[in-house]
Design an enzyme around this catalytic site. Structure first.
Site, PDB file in Angstrom:
ATOM      1  N   GLN A  71      75.774  26.083   8.255  1.00 16.84           N
ATOM      2  CA  GLN A  71      75.421  24.656   8.250  1.00 16.84           C
ATOM      3  C   GLN A  71      74.069  24.410   7.576  1.00 16.84           C
ATOM      4  O   GLN A  71      73.338  23.490   7.952  1.00 16.84           O
ATOM      5  CB  GLN A  71      75.419  24.114   9.691  1.00 16.84           C
ATOM      6  CG  GLN A  71      76.811  23.876  10.247  1.00 16.84           C
ATOM      7  CD  GLN A  71      77.616  22.870   9.406  1.00 16.84           C
ATOM      8  OE1 GLN A  71      77.054  21.978   8.751  1.00 16.84           O
ATOM      9  NE2 GLN A  71      78.925  23.011   9.419  1.00 16.84           N
ATOM     10  N   SER A  72      73.751  25.214   6.586  1.00 10.15           N
ATOM     11  CA  SER A  72      72.465  25.053   5.905  1.00 10.15           C
ATOM     12  C   SER A  72      72.392  23.715   5.157  1.00 10.15           C
ATOM     13  O   SER A  72      73.238  23.422   4.305  1.00 10.15           O
ATOM     14  CB  SER A  72      72.296  26.212   4.919  1.00 10.15           C
ATOM     15  OG  SER A  72      71.305  25.911   3.971  1.00 10.15           O
ATOM     16  N   ASN A  73      71.366  22.940   5.473  1.00 15.00           N
ATOM     17  CA  ASN A  73      71.133  21.700   4.715  1.00 15.00           C
ATOM     18  C   ASN A  73      70.669  22.032   3.302  1.00 15.00           C
ATOM     19  O   ASN A  73      70.957  21.311   2.355  1.00 15.00           O
ATOM     20  CB  ASN A  73      70.054  20.861   5.411  1.00 15.00           C
ATOM     21  CG  ASN A  73      70.466  20.448   6.803  1.00 15.00           C
ATOM     22  OD1 ASN A  73      71.486  19.796   6.979  1.00 15.00           O
ATOM     23  ND2 ASN A  73      69.689  20.852   7.809  1.00 15.00           N
ATOM     24  N   ALA A  75      71.572  24.634   1.487  1.00 11.89           N
ATOM     25  CA  ALA A  75      72.713  25.018   0.647  1.00 11.89           C
ATOM     26  C   ALA A  75      73.427  23.763   0.142  1.00 11.89           C
ATOM     27  O   ALA A  75      73.749  23.648  -1.045  1.00 11.89           O
ATOM     28  CB  ALA A  75      73.672  25.903   1.449  1.00 11.89           C
TER      29      ALA A  75
END
Ligand SMILES: Cc1ncc(COP(=O)(O)O)c(C=O)c1O
Length: 313
Positions: A71-73, A75
């Site tokens: 859930q990387s913002n 990325a």
């Protein structure tokens, strides 16, 4: 320094009068709304990528490669920039492929990013190097964006943001923000130093120990100094603080304090904070106000760094 124009800056500043009332007393509270950046669902990474992606473009890169969690913002923001620039995006994601894509993972797919899943964050460096090599062998010109775009060039986005803030209000006494890979905090520290501000800056860790983040931030601040005036030391008029006492049970795991902060912010201000980053930073701010760490005539700015997409994970 060359940079792209993705931001639609300035982002709004809002006074949080109802949150202040709900807390009883305390300093005047403000929020700098980087969560409202329209590009790619916004957040702090857009400011950093304006500089980093401009460098990638200048180097004629055709693929952006980066790393992060499911859930990387960061990325998702990198995949957004790649789409906008007509580049490919290769994401090295630690964690399991979700059975049903949601939130940032869903947006990465919509943006057309190629996602490679690896078992854990310790494999990030080796997996991203291998991906870069593979892409080169395929005839591509890949550009590696480090975790969180937290390199001196990325931090310039937040150096510039301090000037943007000062066009909107006089320097707050304190800024509180979420910190992890350190680039946002480093940019604000460097920006405040360049403007000669005595603002107290408190980064609230989402995961790593304070000493580790402080060291990274110090390194990035020096790198910013080197970029802007080679050979000159950059020193902050006031040391910054990293508080790692609000991580709770770990990265992305809600705590009682982050749940309360999320509700207070939503029910008093209709502003949304996420459990991984911004709710923990807000929980710290609330705890400081309750502990009467600031005078009522001081101003306290919560720098909202985004992350609202994660609420839908
Ligand atoms: C919403 C949000 N806030 C804060 C941070 C922390 O910023 P930085 O990595 O620059 O320390 C991140 C990313 O890590 C983020 O996605």
């Amino acid at each position: 320094m060359p940079h792209l124009s993705l931001l639609s800056a300035p982002t709004p500043i809002e006074e949080l009068t109802r949150l202040r009332e709900a807390l009883g007393t305390g300093p005047r509270l403000f929020a700098k709304r980087d969560d409202t950046i329209p590009f790619g669902f916004g957040g702090n990474k857009v400011r950093k990528l304006e500089y980093v992606a401009a460098d990638a473009k200048a180097k004629k890169a055709d693929t952006l490669v980066t790393v992060g969690g499911v859930q990387s913002n960061h990325a998702r923001a990198t995949a957004s920039v790649a789409a906008k620039l007509g580049m490919h995006c290769h994401l090295v994601i630690n964690g399991q492929k979700p059975e049903r894509l949601a939130a940032n993972a869903l947006l990465n797919a919509l943006l057309g990013a190629e996602v490679e899943y690896i078992p854990s964050r310790v494999e990030r460096a080796a997996a991203s190097e291998a991906a870069m090599e593979r892409l080169r062998q395929q005839g591509r010109n890949p550009y590696f964006v480090p975790l969180g775009a937290s390199m001196p060039l990325g931090a310039l986005g937040y150096v510039r943001a301090v000037g943007e803030l000062l066009d909107q209000m006089s320097a707050p006494d304190t800024i509180v923000l979420a910190t992890s890979s350190g680039g946002t905090l480093a940019g604000l520290v460097a920006g405040c130093a360049l403007h000669g501000l005595h603002t107290r800056i408190i980064g609230v860790s989402a995961d790593d120990p304070a000493a580790e983040i402080k060291e990274t931030v110090g390194r990035i601040v020096s790198g910013v100094g080197e970029l802007l005036s080679p050979g000159e030391e950059m020193s902050a008029p006031r040391p910054f603080i990293v508080d790692d006492s609000f991580v709770g049970d770990g990265y992305g795991v809600p705590s009682d304090a982050s749940r309360e902060a999320q509700q207070l912010m939503a029910r008093n201000e209709a502003i949304f904070v996420d459990h991984t980053y911004t709710a923990k930073a807000l929980a710290a701010l609330i705890a400081y106000v309750r502990a009467a760490r600031f005078r009522d005539d001081e101003t306290l700015l919560f720098w909202h760094t985004g992350g609202q997409v994660g609420i839908f994970a």
